[in-house]
Design an enzyme around this catalytic site. Structure first.
Site: not given
Ligand code: MV4
Length: 653
Positions: A234, A296
């Protein structure tokens, strides 16, 4: 434009935001912790405010201290960067309550995307495809088991509050469901304080393609896709735009889905809609599904900037100031291809262990955009993400951009800390990647080859030996004059490379004329036609020497340690008596005292590193002679912590 903005972040992203703010005429305020007192982002800012200790909880996560800093310096707005407080809705609320502008989306938008089950339900309603599965409120094991059976195995259990793979379990067979559910739940409750899960059909060999979106609260546009399939556990490694194999039809389908997702929450600012794509049969418009939305600016935003020629931070500042979107969807175009490679201080062969250290040397090539929060001489501390830089290249085609990536990596020189440069270079040359055959399992399938540390060949060792002796310092420097009066002189030097000790015997035949004997092989070295040669090979190596450490950059970074014969013996002599830190970390507890008798295998020190505890054991029976650390101390790799004294044979009962 804002007169002044505060950047509630550190490192490369703080620097990145400040550059655009300055270009738009806004003054900048940095905030910093103890560990960052001398850092680049502090130096770049017009003003800087100290906000606390090195641990993020004592500084960059202290919303109230950051808001106080903004009020005190008269900053009108706060840019959160990524990570830290960037997706914390309570922080956004507090910023606005203080009369400041948060450069990002609303509290509500962040909250709506915060939990996976609610976000999925909302997306379904907005007509965004979601992975088939169960995301209901009922959470009894029985109901979840029935849902999994109905979906069909393999299924994925995901924590609704999860992220980065935490609280996620793959269940291949029905009989494993109950145990996996329990384990996912216990991880989720520990990590997020929320044990709810959802169940999804497992997509095999998926690709991770995300759409950059931008809203002004009224209109939403997308700035096309990024492919982030090259990940390891990840952590993204190399990202690119556009996605290999993307068709206009698929882009339109994913782009409009992403825009619908953002419109559904009245989105304002920069955001990313992540999709999982089943690419087992090409990119098909019925085989992509919403995974999550990141509210974001993302680490990999520069690849989008490279191919669209948009400054996303400029858009963020303009939209936050109240302007509408600078461009319409129809005006946005993709130009060429871009890659980003993330350079980390980490020890790849040791399982990507985060590394620390002082950057004794740091140079980047001109052909790449480099976003970095550190300079030569800076220290990579154990407190934060150990990213050194992002290299971003842009070319007219994927092949051209990939060649530039290889060139940029080959010409990035970093010394003083272990890095993932070799891993990135091998990955850039990997054949599936080069062909655009990417999926999220690519790195893991080839990890053995990719994680190999290259060993210097004899020509590189020859160059290292001459450099160690001061006879060669760069490919351009002319040789020092050597007077050979009677017979040729021979000098020797011992060095280590990758834990192997070797000796080089250098015979000087005249000015710029040497022979280097490595025992099993000999090379002739000469200076001719304004350059150095090792046999027939032109020396293009760059060399950096710092104390006893020598780094030779020659198609890779090769680190050598020049051995001082006296010191060397000393080290070997004490070796068996010293317990040292195997990796950088925090001394959690010391389980022994000076004078204490210990047996081989006894736990002496608990070291906390990478959120895990490691017990350091006594290497043999002995007496504790000295303790060189204390509880709570931050230690570096190889730091000596405990010294053992020999137990006198007669003394042992
Ligand atoms: C999946 C999946 C396969 N099928 N969902 C990983 C982290 C989290 N954000 C979602 N992830 C995945 N969800 C279904 N239904 C495979 C992954 C996955 C993954 C996704 C994107 C990038 C890298 C990944 C690596 C492993 C697993």
């Amino acid at each position: 434009m804002f007169d002044k903005i505060l950047i509630a972040n550190r490192g490369e992203i703080a620097c990145r935001v400040m550059e655009t703010a300055r270009a738009l005429g806004a003054k900048t305020v940095a905030v910093f912790s103890d560990a960052d007192a001398d850092s680049k982002h502090v130096r770049l800012a017009d003003e800087a405010v100290y906000i606390g200790g090195s641990a993020p909880a004592d500084s960059y996560l202290r919303g109230e201290a950051i808001i106080a800093a903004a009020l005190e310096t008269n900053a009108g707005a706060i840019h959160p960067g990524y990570g830290f407080l960037s997706e914390n809705p309570d922080f956004v609320e507090a910023v606005e309550a203080a009369g400041l502008v948060f450069i990002g989306p609303s509290t509500e938008a962040i909250r709506k995307m915060g939990l996976k089950d609610a976000a999925k339900a909302l997306m379904e309603e907005a007509g965004v495809p979601v992975v088939p599965g169960y995301h209901g409120a009922a959470q009894s094991p029985d109901i979840l088991q029935k849902a999994a059976d109905a979906i069909g195995y393999p299924v994925l259990i995901k924590a609704v509050a999860g992220g980065g793979g935490k609280g996620m379990r793959l269940v291949e067979k029905r009989k494993d469901f109950e145990a996996s559910l329990e384990s996912a739940r216990s991880e989720a409750i520990t990590a997020f304080g929320n044990q709810n899960v959802l169940i999804e059909k497992y997509v095999q060999k998926p690709r991770h393609i995300e759409m950059q979106i931008f809203g002004d609260g009224d209109t939403v546009v997308h700035l096309f896709e990024r492919d982030c399939s090259l990940q390891r556990r990840h952590q993204k490694v190399i990202e690119e735009a556009p996605a290999p194999g993307m068709t206009e039809e698929m882009r339109e389908a994913m782009g409009s889905a992403a825009v619908r997702a953002a419109e559904a929450i009245g989105y304002k600012g920069a955001g990313t809609v992540e999709f999982i794509v089943d690419a087992s049969d090409g990119l098909r418009t019925d085989r992509f599904w919403f995974m999550e939305m990141n509210t974001r600016l993302q680490v990999e935003h520069p690849v989008t900037e490279a191919v669209t020629d948009v400054d996303l931070v400029e858009w963020q500042l303009r939209v936050a100031f109240g302007e509408s979107l600078p461009q319409k969807q129809s005006e946005l175009k993709i130009n060429g291809h871009a890659f980003e490679a993330r350079i980390y201080a980490e020890d790849v062969p040791k399982g990507f262990l985060p590394a620390t250290g002082r950057l004794t040397h740091l140079t980047f090539p001109e052909i790449a955009r480099t976003d970095s929060g550190v300079r030569a001489g800076d220290y990579i501390s154990p407190w934060y993400d150990p990213m050194i830089a992002k290299l971003i290249v842009h070319g007219p085609s994927r092949d051209a951009a990939l060649r530039q990536l290889e060139t940029a990596l080959r010409n990035t020189d970093i010394a003083g800390t272990t890095t993932n440069m070799s891993f990135l270079s091998l990955l850039a040359k990997q054949s599936d990647f080069a062909a655009g055959n990417v999926d999220t399992g690519l790195i893991e399938r080839h990890i053995e080859r990719l994680a190999m540390e290259p060993i210097a060949d004899s020509k590189t060792r020859t160059v290292a030996a001459l450099c160690a002796m001061g006879m060669l310092s760069s490919p351009e420097t002319k040789p020092k004059s050597s007077l050979v009066m009677w017979a040729p002189l021979t000098h020797s030097v011992s060095m280590t490379h990758q834990k192997e000790i070797f000796e080089a015997r250098v015979t000087v035949f005249g000015t710029g004329r040497y022979e280097v004997d490595l025992g099993n092989v000999q090379h002739k070295v000469c200076f001719a036609q304004d350059s150095w040669w090792v046999d027939q090979t032109n020396v293009t190596a760059r060399m950096v020497k710092f104390g006893q450490e020598l780094t030779v950059f020659w198609g890779g970074a090769f680190v050598f340690h020049i051995l001082d014969p006296l010191k060397c013996e000393e080290e070997i002599d004490v070796g068996g008596n010293v317990v040292s830190a195997p990796m950088p970390g925090l001394v959690k507890s010391i389980l022994t005292t000076v004078g204490c008798r210990v047996a081989k295998g006894d736990k002496l020190v608990i070291l906390e590193a990478m959120k895990m505890e490691h017990a350091l054991l006594a290497p043999r029976d002995g007496l504790i002679e000295s303790i060189l650390t204390n509880e709570g101390a931050q230690v570096e790799e190889k730091n000596a912590l405990i010294v053992l004294e020999n137990v006198d044979e007669d003394f042992v009962k």
